[in-house]
Design an enzyme around this catalytic site. Structure first.
Site, PDB file in Angstrom:
ATOM      1  N   GLY A   1      73.780  75.550-150.901  1.00 31.75           N
ATOM      2  CA  GLY A   1      73.312  75.202-149.570  1.00 31.75           C
ATOM      3  C   GLY A   1      72.566  73.889-149.568  1.00 31.75           C
ATOM      4  O   GLY A   1      72.095  73.419-150.607  1.00 31.75           O
TER       5      GLY A   1
ATOM      6  N   ASP B   1      59.317  79.325-136.239  1.00 29.38           N
ATOM      7  CA  ASP B   1      60.667  78.771-136.239  1.00 29.38           C
ATOM      8  C   ASP B   1      61.706  79.880-136.383  1.00 29.38           C
ATOM      9  O   ASP B   1      62.683  79.749-137.126  1.00 29.38           O
ATOM     10  CB  ASP B   1      60.833  77.745-137.363  1.00 29.38           C
ATOM     11  CG  ASP B   1      62.076  76.868-137.174  1.00 29.38           C
ATOM     12  OD1 ASP B   1      62.532  76.725-136.016  1.00 29.38           O
ATOM     13  OD2 ASP B   1      62.597  76.357-138.167  1.00 29.38           O
TER      14      ASP B   1
END
Length: 564
Positions: A142, A259
């Site tokens: 990732g 978030d």
């Protein structure tokens, strides 16, 4: 020596800094142990050290000194090393090399069980320096704006972990980049929940900072939903319960995420669609501390009070996470976010106005109790909005709470016959609370998380009512071990080769090779001064080696390998 970005270019005059004696009373989960330390005078001293989650304390009869644990670097010293303290002991000594802001300290103990406990604590709460020796990295899995994620195997246990790698140069160039890294480390270390990604270790090398995290195999939740379609009602209920319980755990620790969005919700495995893992604490903050960033989040998911926040006004509460979680649930039910727009500006405008269509077709098809929960989570006025703890008590979760309580009761009943445990584990002479993490997945049973109960149990030395420092001080005074205790008589060496004499010999041979002085005596000769010193050594409690005669070789440190 490694230049740490967490030192911010600062240096210390001494390793220990004097602190208020009452600071010990504010610490939880204290570990205590007496370590061997080599002094500048080439003497071996005993230091009584206490470690908490935040600091290491040196306790003496007169005062208390501390060193910060969070930015401290730790290396583990093998028993085969030839440190001065190890050379002057008949026992195998296990050691730690501690350093921060240009100062270092080496401590040793022959107690393997206590060493393992301290080693485990250091791994969790300090910064390590042996990443390339400890892990075998396979591939990148990732990439984000600030970090890359790799798959790696830990060599000592062959367990796979996810490694989040930050470039030190890149983070140093970002506004408050280093501070945000420290903040993320500090907050993640406080959390321990099955639905929150776990931070196991932090490593620093010449070029990088590495977070050792859970390897999450199931991928992003939203991607799974795209592949499988809408989630069944039962799956949605369990997923919502897991996320709300994770938020509740965070908020109990005074931490807000700020978030929450589908990209930060991962699935533990491919076996089901509800065992979610909450990740990415880059924008998280502690409500009891000044935040690095005050207005932050993702458009379309951020709570309106964050968008409306003005510097100097009352700071928003942990209910901002409840709002973002409500948006995620709305998205999973309807397939759309409630705030749409052609660009980010229009999305933020609708986000701030907070007008949500609760009459949407798919939303009305959801169970009535779920509709009620989500509407209660998405109230614009914060006082009308539920907290995460109130969400847990909502009727929508009534059945799951019952199942969870049955598991808790069963677990507690299993402990009734185990008289040694009761409510805590006793480690060394200190009582540590080690309750198992709560498992909110209804399909899983709750098991004990007690892994450190392998040593002989001794009663706690802490007495309720008195300050911890006063009790430690009284204990040291009673044992007559203020700063230094008598070192046991050195026994006759069991090995055919005297390691200490060999060290002395090697040192003098080095001096011969380097022509540091002339007419050096043969250190193996019977009438040699060094030979006499070695023979006398076995009958002394301490040995002082003249600085002008020889030098003891320093402890070897691992060689840093090429960075990723």
């Amino acid at each position: 020596m490694l230049q740490s970005i967490f030192d911010f270019g600062q240096t210390r005059s001494t390793f220990w800094q004097k602190c208020d004696k009452g600071l010990l009373d504010e610490q939880n989960e204290l570990l205590e142990h007496e370590f061997l330390v080599g002094s500048k005078e080439r003497l071996i001293k005993k230091k009584f050290l206490v470690m908490s989650q935040n600091a290491i304390f040196r306790v003496s009869v007169q005062d208390l000194k501390q060193a910060p644990l969070m930015t401290m670097h730790v290396q583990f010293i093998e028993t085969s090393a030839d440190n001065f303290v190890q050379l002057n002991s008949d026992e195998q000594l296990f050691g730690f090399h501690l350093s921060y802001q240009g100062k270092s300290l080496e401590i040793f103990t022959p107690d393997k069980q206590n060493y393992d406990i301290w080693k485990s604590h250091f791994r969790r709460f300090a910064i390590l320096k042996n990443f390339h020796e400890a892990f075998s990295v396979s591939k990148m899995i990732g990439k984000g704006s600030f970090a890359k994620v790799y798959s790696a195997i830990k060599k000592e246990n062959n367990i796979q972990y996810a490694i989040k790698a930050f470039s030190k140069i890149f983070m140093s160039q970002q506004s408050k980049g280093i501070e945000s890294l420290l903040n993320e480390i500090k907050l993640m270390r406080k959390l321990n929940h099955p639905n929150i990604v776990k931070l196991y270790e932090v490593h620093e090398t010449t070029n990088s900072i590495y977070f050792v995290l859970d390897m999450i195999q199931g991928g992003e939740l939203l991607q799974r939903v795209r592949e499988t379609g809408f989630l069944p009602a039962e799956t949605m209920q369990k997923l919502a319960f897991n996320l709300i319980s994770a938020l509740s755990h965070m908020h109990e620790n005074r931490i807000i995420h700020r978030d929450l969005k589908p990209e930060n919700l991962l699935l533990r495995s491919t076996e089901n669609n509800y065992e979610i893992i909450l990740a990415d604490f880059g924008l998280a903050t502690n409500l009891d501390e000044e935040p690095l960033f005050k207005r932050c989040g993702t458009p379309g998911f951020v709570a309106p009070e964050i968008l409306e926040y003005i510097d100097g006004s009352e700071f928003y509460s942990d209910k901002c996470d409840v709002f973002s979680a409500g948006i995620i649930f709305y998205l999973l039910i309807t397939g759309n976010t409630p705030f749409v727009g052609n660009d980010q500006k229009s999305i933020l405008k609708n986000n701030k106005q907070c007008e949500i269509d609760f009459k949407e077709h798919h939303f009305k098809l959801a169970p009535i109790q779920m509709q009620d929960l989500i509407q209660s989570m998405l109230q614009k006025k914060v006082s009308y909005r539920l907290s995460s703890q109130e969400c847990m008590r909502h009727p929508y979760f009534k059945q799951l709470v019952k199942e969870y309580q049955v598991q808790i009761d069963k677990y507690q009943n299993n402990l009734l016959g185990y008289s040694e445990l009761k409510n805590a584990i006793k480690i060394g002479t200190q009582e540590l609370e080690q309750r198992s993490p709560l498992n909110f997945n209804s399909s899983e049973s709750i098991s004990s998380n007690i892994s450190q109960n392998r040593q002989d149990q001794r009663k706690s030395s802490i007495i309720v009512g008195a300050s911890k420092f006063s009790q430690y001080s009284a204990k040291l005074s009673k044992q007559n071990s203020r700063e230094i205790a008598d070192i046991p008589l050195k026994q006759e060496p069991r090995k055919p080769r005297d390691l200490h004499r060999l060290a002395l010999t090697n040192s003098q041979l080095k001096q011969i090779a380097n022509n540091q002085f002339e007419n050096v005596e043969d250190p193996t000769a019977e009438d040699c001064n060094v030979g006499i010193m070695v023979r006398q050594y076995n009958s002394t409690r301490q040995i002082r080696i003249p600085d002008n005669t020889l030098k003891i070789k320093e402890c070897n440190t691992p060689t840093m390998q090429k960075q990723l």
